[in-house]
Design a protein around this motif. Structure first.
Motif, PDB file in Angstrom:
ATOM      1  N   THR A  57      -1.243  -3.640  14.317  1.00  0.00           N
ATOM      2  CA  THR A  57      -0.617  -2.317  14.234  1.00  0.00           C
ATOM      3  C   THR A  57       0.614  -2.261  15.124  1.00  0.00           C
ATOM      4  O   THR A  57       1.653  -1.715  14.737  1.00  0.00           O
ATOM      5  CB  THR A  57      -1.621  -1.225  14.645  1.00  0.00           C
TER       6      THR A  57
ATOM      7  N   GLU B  95       4.257   4.406   7.588  1.00  0.00           N
ATOM      8  CA  GLU B  95       3.053   5.238   7.565  1.00  0.00           C
ATOM      9  C   GLU B  95       1.926   4.577   6.790  1.00  0.00           C
ATOM     10  O   GLU B  95       0.758   4.637   7.190  1.00  0.00           O
ATOM     11  CB  GLU B  95       3.360   6.605   6.959  1.00  0.00           C
ATOM     12  N   GLY B  96       2.269   3.938   5.672  1.00  0.00           N
ATOM     13  CA  GLY B  96       1.250   3.296   4.858  1.00  0.00           C
ATOM     14  C   GLY B  96       0.503   2.201   5.588  1.00  0.00           C
ATOM     15  O   GLY B  96      -0.639   1.887   5.257  1.00  0.00           O
ATOM     16  N   TYR B  97       1.150   1.616   6.608  1.00  0.00           N
ATOM     17  CA  TYR B  97       0.518   0.558   7.388  1.00  0.00           C
ATOM     18  C   TYR B  97      -0.004   1.052   8.736  1.00  0.00           C
ATOM     19  O   TYR B  97      -1.030   0.564   9.221  1.00  0.00           O
ATOM     20  CB  TYR B  97       1.510  -0.584   7.633  1.00  0.00           C
ATOM     21  N   CYS B  98       0.684   1.993   9.354  1.00  0.00           N
ATOM     22  CA  CYS B  98       0.358   2.379  10.733  1.00  0.00           C
ATOM     23  C   CYS B  98      -0.211   3.777  10.870  1.00  0.00           C
ATOM     24  O   CYS B  98      -0.586   4.171  11.980  1.00  0.00           O
ATOM     25  CB  CYS B  98       1.593   2.259  11.621  1.00  0.00           C
TER      26      CYS B  98
ATOM     27  N   ARG C 113       5.505   3.254  -1.518  1.00  0.00           N
ATOM     28  CA  ARG C 113       4.873   1.985  -1.154  1.00  0.00           C
ATOM     29  C   ARG C 113       5.608   1.263  -0.018  1.00  0.00           C
ATOM     30  O   ARG C 113       6.829   1.298   0.071  1.00  0.00           O
ATOM     31  CB  ARG C 113       4.791   1.068  -2.383  1.00  0.00           C
TER      32      ARG C 113
ATOM     33  N   TYR D 199      -5.044   6.075   8.021  1.00  0.00           N
ATOM     34  CA  TYR D 199      -5.658   5.535   6.807  1.00  0.00           C
ATOM     35  C   TYR D 199      -5.166   4.124   6.515  1.00  0.00           C
ATOM     36  O   TYR D 199      -5.887   3.303   5.946  1.00  0.00           O
ATOM     37  CB  TYR D 199      -5.413   6.456   5.610  1.00  0.00           C
ATOM     38  N   GLY D 200      -3.944   3.807   6.923  1.00  0.00           N
ATOM     39  CA  GLY D 200      -3.438   2.452   6.758  1.00  0.00           C
ATOM     40  C   GLY D 200      -4.152   1.476   7.675  1.00  0.00           C
ATOM     41  O   GLY D 200      -4.476   0.350   7.277  1.00  0.00           O
TER      42      GLY D 200
ATOM     43  N   ARG E 185      -6.523  -1.664   6.454  1.00  0.00           N
ATOM     44  CA  ARG E 185      -6.316  -3.044   6.889  1.00  0.00           C
ATOM     45  C   ARG E 185      -7.579  -3.618   7.512  1.00  0.00           C
ATOM     46  O   ARG E 185      -7.889  -4.808   7.350  1.00  0.00           O
ATOM     47  CB  ARG E 185      -5.138  -3.115   7.862  1.00  0.00           C
TER      48      ARG E 185
ATOM     49  N   ASN F 176       1.729   5.336   0.793  1.00  0.00           N
ATOM     50  CA  ASN F 176       1.469   6.281   1.876  1.00  0.00           C
ATOM     51  C   ASN F 176       1.025   7.624   1.293  1.00  0.00           C
ATOM     52  O   ASN F 176       0.678   7.727   0.112  1.00  0.00           O
ATOM     53  CB  ASN F 176       2.701   6.427   2.786  1.00  0.00           C
TER      54      ASN F 176
ATOM     55  N   PRO G  98       0.818  -1.220   0.000  1.00  0.00           N
ATOM     56  CA  PRO G  98       0.000   0.000   0.000  1.00  0.00           C
ATOM     57  C   PRO G  98       0.847   1.263   0.000  1.00  0.00           C
ATOM     58  O   PRO G  98       1.913   1.306   0.627  1.00  0.00           O
ATOM     59  CB  PRO G  98      -0.817  -0.120   1.293  1.00  0.00           C
TER      60      PRO G  98
END
Length: 341
Positions: free
Chosen positions: A256, A200-203, A196, A206-207, A211, A191, A189
């Protein structure tokens, strides 16, 4: 609800004072901080970003004047001001570039504008770096010389302190911990900057939301979250569901923690800090809250298994203590550093 920071009585303050100015897209926080890092006065004004940086600087100067007058102090009691704004920026020239939440300020020479308006020399800093310095100076990192702050919110920001000094870097990008890559897949994903596989893109908020949506779609697990539309499926809603015993929501919170720990392991092996401080609006309740403490314990556990054994008992991990005050206190602190040379 606005929480006013605890203020030190002016007769107990150590002079000189330093002004801390923390600019956000909605509000500007303004504080007067003494030489030991204790706020003696605080105010907040609307940013009104559409009116531009120059108008805002004039209103900040007026507010500072009013604050000093109420304390019965002369303007020369303030030695220097610190200005913290969102990035990107050119620290060397004192110019903002194109921060997404301040379109009316694009390319403004903010350091000079605020210096002219206030009559003070101004130290310019990234807002996340200023928050890190605030926590280091008088918050959760006050007992150490090497510290990392990670802030969890819409995005993931942070700052790094090395031997008591803020890490800025050659291009002002030091401490951009949210852009550490934790997933090298081409379809990871993106950010906020379209990079990619980043922390930030995961946590970032919006990430976390993405998820949760993916888990609802792919697992088919029963969850109260399935009753929410995209707009309502926020980290706060996920936290509330987890607290109520929703297993899928709790799995998202714990995932997370694990993903954050993967990023922290790389930071720890690069920086070797004494302390890692976690702050921001998305700490699942934070210090003293059952879910927040469970989240932090999982971050600690997942980080521990990924770092050198010799570091596991040496790197301390805690929540930030200054909350939303860290930015203006840190900005004042960086002004103090520059004033002292």
């Amino acid at each position: 609800m606005t929480v006013t920071p605890a203020l030190l009585p002016i007769d107990k303050a150590t002079l000189p004072l330093f002004a801390g100015i923390d600019v956000g897209g909605t509000n500007i926080k303004i504080g007067l901080v003494d030489d030991t890092g204790q706020p003696v006065a605080f105010n907040k004004i609307s940013t009104q970003q559409e009116d531009g940086a120059e108008k805002a600087a004039e209103r900040v100067a007026e507010t500072l004047g009013d604050m000093l007058a109420k304390l019965g102090l002369e303007p020369n009691t303030v030695a220097r001001a610190g200005l913290a704004t969102p990035g990107p920026m050119n620290l060397a020239t004192g110019q903002l570039l194109k921060p997404g939440n301040l379109p009316g300020w694009h390319f403004a020479m903010v350091r000079d504008l605020f210096s002219k308006a206030t009559g003070l020399p101004v130290t310019f800093a990234n807002d996340a770096n200023a928050a890190a310095f605030g926590e280091f100076w008088s918050g959760a990192g006050a007992e150490v010389q090497n510290m990392v702050l990670v802030t969890l919110g819409t995005g993931v920001g942070g700052g790094i302190i090395i031997d008591g000094r803020l890490l800025v870097g050659a291009h002002g990008a030091g401490g951009e911990v949210g852009h550490i890559v934790i997933d090298c897949r081409d379809d990871a994903p993106p950010n906020s900057l379209k990079l990619r596989g980043t922390l930030e893109g995961y946590c970032g908020a919006y990430g976390v939301e993405a998820r949760a949506r993916a888990a609802l779609e792919t697992t088919g697990a029963k969850s109260s979250l399935s009753e929410l539309d995209d707009e309502s499926l926020t980290p706060l809603a996920i936290a509330k569901a987890a607290e109520a015993g929703d297993h899928l929501a709790m799995s998202i919170v714990m995932e997370t923690a694990k993903l954050l720990a993967i990023g922290l392991a790389s930071i720890i092996h690069t920086v070797d800090p004494e302390s890692v401080v976690i702050g921001g609006a998305m700490t699942f309740g934070g210090e003293g809250h059952p879910l927040g403490e469970r989240f932090l314990d999982e971050v600690r556990r997942q980080t521990s298994v990924r770092i050198f054994e010799s570091l596991r008992s040496e790197v301390h991990m805690d929540f930030a203590r200054l909350g939303g005050d860290a930015g203006f206190i840190g900005a004042a602190g960086l002004a103090r550093e520059e004033h002292r040379g």
